[in-house]
Design an enzyme around this catalytic site. Structure first.
Site, PDB file in Angstrom:
ATOM      1  N   GLY A  23      -7.369  -7.137   3.358  1.00 48.27           N
ATOM      2  CA  GLY A  23      -7.901  -5.816   3.061  1.00 48.27           C
ATOM      3  C   GLY A  23      -7.389  -5.324   1.732  1.00 48.27           C
ATOM      4  N   GLY A  25      -6.962  -1.514  -0.726  1.00 47.98           N
ATOM      5  CA  GLY A  25      -7.050  -0.067  -0.780  1.00 47.98           C
ATOM      6  C   GLY A  25      -6.636   0.411  -2.153  1.00 47.98           C
ATOM      7  CG  MET A  27      -1.394   2.520  -2.065  1.00 48.44           C
ATOM      8  SD  MET A  27      -0.609   3.615  -3.236  1.00 48.44           S
ATOM      9  CE  MET A  27       1.073   3.135  -2.974  1.00 48.44           C
ATOM     10  CB  VAL A  30      -2.833  -6.654   2.641  1.00 50.29           C
ATOM     11  CG1 VAL A  30      -1.943  -7.410   3.635  1.00 50.29           C
ATOM     12  CG2 VAL A  30      -2.240  -5.280   2.348  1.00 50.29           C
ATOM     13  CE  LYS A  45       0.036  -2.034   0.352  1.00 53.17           C
ATOM     14  NZ  LYS A  45       0.001  -0.945   1.332  1.00 53.17           N
ATOM     15  CG  ASP A 138       1.996   7.475   3.027  1.00 55.77           C
ATOM     16  OD1 ASP A 138       1.292   8.467   3.318  1.00 55.77           O
ATOM     17  OD2 ASP A 138       1.556   6.487   2.427  1.00 55.77           O
TER      18      ASP A 138
END
Length: 538
Positions: A23, A25, A27, A30, A45, A138
């Site tokens: 996946g 995103g 940031m 991964v 990551k 977070d």
């Protein structure tokens, strides 16, 4: 198979064999990979390259090293971290499964037992981290992994590493960092010291979303959502999902109190409260323990709940001989859940249904002055008068509170007039709908209330408290945005504490709500001038 990433993959080829992309995103990305030496699957990551310059390798490694010291079944273990091809990365256990976000996208709302089980697992992991001096900062569905029948937390250390990053510059460059939907008020206010209760607040937001179907606060921009965390109470859960028990809603609302000290003592206590005695509308009874074993309690607890409600009824005078037990319990439930009222909604309640023309004029002027503040919701006068019995000679505080509560207002104002020499003086009193606390009051002449400036002053005295607010009233009244005013005062407070980064952030937020706020613009310029003066020579 994965889309190859060239030099990054090549730089780790002696340790890991990349298999597929799991996946991506804002940031980073991964990947699933195989640890070549140990022959086990891992997740890697890889962060966005812009974060390398912002974080720095040393700081990033330091924060991830702290996270790597956490060993708990509900925390994804971190093995190593570093930098390759200008990108920071860290390696974690690979468990398979899916994120809570993926499940919510598929199902939107979860069964209560499933949601409570996830909270229990996440709370256990967070409590372990808190006991070891680590705050996640977070907690959100994207950082909760559902695998092997349990919920685990990921990205410990990353949020703290990002705490000093200039997110505005990154956002301007097209990189979105963080999400405001689960942000505690202290984080939204840019406070430097963030403790374990920020994680508790975020976990309560996650539970709210799992049950209701969306986060407690939404909005068009990140700053708008952050401001709602600071100024508003979340909407009642049972208005959106009526099967939510009173006990769960009460637990969530306490965990989402604005002041950290008003929340539960720990995430462990929050989880225990979520699984406490179940009270549903129209009854004070426990759910069948055979059907809901996670919610079962002894008969003595049931007796305690019944006694508590009885005491509430007695103290509040809610129990009446001509009412059924069910009606009385409903009254108690409304009292127990009124903490969900909107604190930014204020109602002007008349002192009597049979008002004189002057009293009606006073109420209208107060209503008009209050409506001038952007961001405050003021129910129409007709909505209020419709709830007042026509034969009521005088409205008591209890009745005024009931009117405000039925309109969803967290606060209400009562205006009373009395002779003062040859004129009339007007006494304005502000109350909390939740517990009838007398917050503040002010007195002025009726003729002064007819003046826009005097009316604004009177309402300012009621809405803003403290020496700082009183000394800067003229500056704050340059804006009509309640959010801009609140952020400006936060900036002044930060400035007094010599916290210039926080002051800069607050003044910037004030200008986002009101770009023509002169004092906020001047204050921001001053803070940035000081920052330039303090900067070391190149």
């Amino acid at each position: 198979m994965i889309a190859r990433h060239g030099a990054f993959e090549y730089g780790l080829a002696d340790k890991y064999r990349f298999e597929e992309e799991l996946g991506r995103g804002a940031m980073g990305i991964v990947y699933r990979a195989q640890d070549v030496r140990l022959g086990r699957p891992v997740a890697i990551k890889m962060l966005h390259p812009m974060l390398t310059n912002e974080l720095g390798v040393a700081r990033f490694q330091s924060e991830i090293r702290i996270a790597a010291g956490l060993h708990h079944p509900n925390i994804i273990a971190v093995h190593e971290s570093g930098e390759v091809d200008g990108r920071l990365f860290y390696v974690m256990d690979y468990l398979g499964g899916e994120t809570l976000r993926a499940r919510l996208q598929r199902e939107k709302q979860l069964p209560v037992d499933d949601a409570l089980r996830i909270v229990e697992d996440v709370a256990a992991g967070l409590q372990y981290a808190h006991d070891h001096g680590v705050v996640h900062r977070d907690v959100k569905p994207e950082n909760i992994l559902l695998a092997d029948g349990r919920a685990c937390i990921v990205d410990f250390g990353l949020a703290r590493a990002l705490s000093d990053v200039d997110t505005q510059r990154l956002t301007a460059s097209g990189l979105s960092v963080g999400t405001p939907h689960y942000l505690s008020p202290e984080q939204a206010s840019a406070e430097k010291e963030v403790g374990p209760k920020a994680d508790q607040y975020a976990l309560a937001c996650v539970l709210y979303e799992m049950l209701v179907g969306e986060p407690p606060f939404t909005g068009p921009t990140a700053s708008a959502i952050a401001m709602r965390h600071i100024t508003e109470n979340p909407p009642a859960m049972r208005l959106r999902r009526k099967t939510t028990s009173v006990s769960i809603e009460a637990a969530v609302m306490r965990a989402m109190e604005k002041v950290p000290a008003d929340r539960w003592g720990s995430v462990r206590e929050f989880n225990a409260a979520c699984n406490g005695p179940v009270v549903t509308p129209g009854s004070v009874a426990l759910i069948d323990p055979v059907k809901h074993p996670r919610s079962s309690r002894s008969k003595s607890v049931l007796a305690g709940v019944t006694l508590t409600v009885a005491i509430v009824l007695a103290v509040l005078g809610l129990a009446r001989s001509d009412n059924s037990a069910g009606y009385a319990v409903d009254d108690a439930i409304r009292w127990l859940t009124n903490r969900t009222l909107d604190s930014m909604k204020v109602v002007v309640v008349p002192s009597s249904a049979q008002r004189s023309s002057s009293a009606a004029l006073i109420d209208g002027e107060v209503h008009q002055a209050l409506s001038r503040w952007q961001g405050i919701s003021v129910p129409a006068e007709e909505e209020v008068t419709d709830l007042v019995a026509p034969n009521t000679s005088r409205i008591s505080l209890a009745r005024a509170r009931a009117i405000a509560r039925s309109l969803g207002a967290g606060r209400f104002i009562m205006a009373e007039s009395a002779p003062l020499n040859e004129a009339l003086k007007v006494r304005l009193r502000l109350f909390s709908t939740r517990d009838l606390t007398h917050i503040r009051e002010t007195t002025l002449s009726q003729s002064a209330l007819g003046s826009a400036d005097s009316a604004s002053h009177a309402l300012y005295v009621l809405l803003f408290d403290g020496d700082l607010a009183s000394r800067h009233e003229a500056e704050v009244l340059e804006t009509r945005s309640i959010a801009a005013a609140a952020h400006y005062l936060l900036g002044l407070r930060a400035e007094r504490m010599f916290n210039r980064p926080s002051a800069d952030s607050s003044f910037t937020a004030a200008l986002r709500y009101d770009a023509n706020f002169p004092s906020a613009l001047l204050a921001l310029s001053q803070v940035r001038s000081w920052a330039r003066d303090d900067a070391p020579d190149a």
